[in-house]
Design an enzyme around this catalytic site. Structure first.
Site, PDB file in Angstrom:
ATOM      1  N   HIS A  35       0.760  -1.734   0.035  1.00 30.53           N
ATOM      2  CA  HIS A  35      -0.060  -0.104   0.479  1.00 30.53           C
ATOM      3  C   HIS A  35       1.280   1.699   0.014  1.00 30.53           C
ATOM      4  CE1 HIS A  35      -4.163  -1.910   0.106  1.00 30.53           C
ATOM      5  NE2 HIS A  35      -3.045  -2.373   1.068  1.00 30.53           N
ATOM      6  N   THR A  36       2.231   0.887  -0.315  1.00 31.70           N
ATOM      7  CA  THR A  36       3.134   2.294  -0.861  1.00 31.70           C
ATOM      8  C   THR A  36       3.350   3.167  -2.410  1.00 31.70           C
ATOM      9  OG1 THR A  36       4.895   0.988  -1.158  1.00 31.70           O
ATOM     10  CG2 THR A  36       4.499   1.802   1.480  1.00 31.70           C
ATOM     11  N   ASP A  37       2.529   1.508  -3.086  1.00 32.42           N
ATOM     12  CA  ASP A  37       2.386   2.322  -4.006  1.00 32.42           C
ATOM     13  C   ASP A  37       1.939   3.399  -5.021  1.00 32.42           C
ATOM     14  OD1 ASP A  37       0.521   1.162  -4.661  1.00 32.42           O
ATOM     15  OD2 ASP A  37       0.303  -0.395  -6.555  1.00 32.42           O
ATOM     16  N   GLY A 124      -3.775 -12.462  -4.321  1.00 34.28           N
ATOM     17  CA  GLY A 124      -3.412 -11.162  -4.268  1.00 34.28           C
ATOM     18  C   GLY A 124      -2.159 -11.688  -4.529  1.00 34.28           C
ATOM     19  N   LEU A 125      -2.119 -12.537  -5.997  1.00 34.19           N
ATOM     20  CA  LEU A 125      -1.158 -12.566  -6.826  1.00 34.19           C
ATOM     21  C   LEU A 125      -1.528 -12.141  -7.983  1.00 34.19           C
ATOM     22  CD1 LEU A 125      -0.212 -16.352  -5.465  1.00 34.19           C
ATOM     23  CD2 LEU A 125       0.352 -14.282  -5.002  1.00 34.19           C
ATOM     24  N   SER A 126      -1.854 -11.432  -8.177  1.00 38.01           N
ATOM     25  CA  SER A 126      -2.580 -10.472  -9.168  1.00 38.01           C
ATOM     26  C   SER A 126      -2.576 -11.101 -10.470  1.00 38.01           C
ATOM     27  CB  SER A 126      -0.386  -9.273  -9.489  1.00 38.01           C
ATOM     28  OG  SER A 126      -0.827  -8.452  -7.815  1.00 38.01           O
ATOM     29  N   ASP A 172       2.038  -3.658  -9.574  1.00 40.47           N
ATOM     30  CA  ASP A 172       1.363  -5.365  -9.707  1.00 40.47           C
ATOM     31  C   ASP A 172       1.677  -5.309 -11.274  1.00 40.47           C
ATOM     32  OD1 ASP A 172       0.519  -5.016  -7.973  1.00 40.47           O
ATOM     33  OD2 ASP A 172      -1.557  -5.598  -7.987  1.00 40.47           O
ATOM     34  N   TYR A 221     -10.429  -0.948  -0.354  1.00 40.28           N
ATOM     35  CA  TYR A 221      -9.017   0.110  -1.009  1.00 40.28           C
ATOM     36  C   TYR A 221      -9.294   1.444  -1.597  1.00 40.28           C
ATOM     37  CZ  TYR A 221      -4.799  -0.252  -4.543  1.00 40.28           C
ATOM     38  OH  TYR A 221      -3.442   0.008  -4.831  1.00 40.28           O
TER      39      TYR A 221
HETATM   40  C1  GLA Z   1      -3.200  -4.319  -5.190  1.00 39.27           C
HETATM   41  C2  GLA Z   1      -3.032  -2.792  -5.721  1.00 39.27           C
HETATM   42  C3  GLA Z   1      -1.431  -2.616  -5.643  1.00 39.27           C
HETATM   43  C4  GLA Z   1      -0.454  -2.331  -4.640  1.00 39.27           C
HETATM   44  C5  GLA Z   1      -1.666  -3.277  -3.730  1.00 39.27           C
HETATM   45  C6  GLA Z   1      -1.329  -2.671  -2.316  1.00 39.27           C
HETATM   46  O1  GLA Z   1      -2.120  -5.194  -6.130  1.00 39.27           O
HETATM   47  O2  GLA Z   1      -3.205  -3.450  -7.349  1.00 39.27           O
HETATM   48  O3  GLA Z   1      -1.706  -1.655  -7.002  1.00 39.27           O
HETATM   49  O4  GLA Z   1      -1.376  -1.091  -4.145  1.00 39.27           O
HETATM   50  O5  GLA Z   1      -3.108  -3.576  -3.391  1.00 39.27           O
HETATM   51  O6  GLA Z   1       0.481  -2.948  -2.032  1.00 39.27           O
END
Ligand code: GLA
Length: 381
Positions: A35-37, A124-126, A172, A221
């Protein structure tokens, strides 16, 4: 049969010929920097050896016939009507990528395609970022255009932000497009500089899927992102990346409890990413592990994006011999955690954590060692 073979075979079976192209885009695991991006901060993800593939051959018309292995479905749509709300939900990400390509002036032809892979969905693996990036790879290959990997990633982000309506950051898609084998990527989400840092020789990145599907994630989010913007406004900075703990404490009353804690997470998480990178370079894996552990606590207590299952699995992992540190990874509210484990302790680690987690939660987790993989690519077949 691996995922790549499944996609190729399904194409042959469904369309009766070999495909002309096969594009691949990996999922990602984030070691630290959560949650830094979207705060212009720092992240440290790796692309993983699980990916989405799309096999395709061009057609003479403007139609796309797309088969999804993961959803056991197929859909045919026109490149002229990509925003048709009646089309199946799983086609939204591929359609979004085609929308982006069209908007950028690439005259992608119709095609027959098969899409699928081995990234667990909603964990959570995009997997969705990988679908965006893989479709951009395919579309560019169909028109024989080449652009830098970072622009493919930014294309994926635009799909997510504008076509899907999810206000994600760049992590991601950057990891999926720009991954480097055996490395994590230190990404500065403001400059978009991405620096590969080697994964230590004697340690493994273990992914722990809680099998708790992510919930709440979209609305929560967006709310976190708004809270960060509000906190940055009160602190008088462009983004929380520009704030430090002294500024934070001076503004404590003005921020109020919630914004104070949200901002504290982001500010301290950026520091933890820097500390992790320095420690990785110096071989100080205990320091890395401590940063991972602290990151989880901060995400749980200050940012409030963890959940019971992620807390249980991270706690169990952190207590194992040979585990340097563990934390939730990705957006939160379910999905996966990540651990850094001494190579010779991995087997015992998995054998201990999996049953203990199942006993506590009733869910059967999936744990596996992940290899940091190269970013997205396309093969002419
Ligand atoms: C999701 C979002 C990313 C990032 C993460 C948290 O994966 O798609 O852009 O913000 O959450 O770090």
């Amino acid at each position: 049969m691996d995922a790549r073979e499944v996609i190729l075979n399904t194409f042959r079976k469904h369309f009766g010929t070999d495909p002309a192209l096969l594009a691949r885009a990996p999922g990602r695991v984030n070691l630290i920097g959560e949650h830094t991006d979207y705060n212009d901060g720092f992240v440290l993800p790796a692309a993983i050896n699980r990916a989405v593939y799309v096999a395709a051959s061009p057609r003479d018309d403007d139609m796309v016939e797309l088969v999804s292995v993961d959803f056991d479905d197929q859909s045919t749509f026109s490149l002229d009507v990509l925003d048709d709300p009646d089309l199946p939900g799983w086609t939204r990400y591929p359609r979004g990528a085609l929308w982006w390509l069209g908007k950028k002036g690439y005259a992608v032809p119709g095609f027959n395609g098969v899409i699928g892979g081995d990234i667990p969905l909603a964990s959570g693996l995009s997997s969705s970022a990988a679908v965006e990036v893989v479709m951009i790879e395919l579309g560019l290959a169909l028109v024989e255009a080449e652009i830098p990997q970072v622009d493919k990633a930014l294309g994926g982000v635009e799909v997510e932000n504008k076509f899907i309506g999810m206000p994600c950051g760049v992590m991601d898609q950057m990891a999926s497009a720009m991954g480097v084998e055996q490395h994590v990527l230190l990404i500065d989400c403001r400059s978009l500089d991405a620096r590969p840092i080697p994964v230590p020789d004697d340690a493994s990145i273990v992914i722990m899927n809680t099998m708790k599907k992510r919930g709440l994630v979209d609305s929560e989010y967006a709310r976190r992102r708004e809270q960060c913007e509000a906190a940055a406004g009160k602190l008088g900075v462009k983004a929380l990346r520009d704030a430090n703990t002294m500024m934070l404490d001076a503004a404590k009353d003005d921020l109020g409890d919630v914004l104070y804690r949200r901002a504290r997470h982001v500010i301290t998480e950026n520091l933890r990413v820097q500390a992790t990178v320095m420690a990785l370079k110096a071989g100080g894996l205990k320091t890395v592990g401590q940063a991972l552990h602290n990151s989880h606590i901060s995400l749980r207590d200050d940012y409030e994006v963890s959940c019971a299952e992620l807390d249980v699995i991270s706690e169990l992992a952190n207590a194992q011999p040979g585990c340097y540190g563990a934390r939730m990874t990705g957006g939160g509210f379910g999905g996966c955690a990540v651990a850094l484990v001494k190579d010779d302790a991995v087997e015992a680690f998995i054998a201990a954590v999996a049953p203990a987690y199942e006993e506590k939660t009733g869910l059967k987790p999936e744990l596996y060692v992940c290899q940091a993989a190269a970013g997205s690519s396309v093969e002419q077949l």
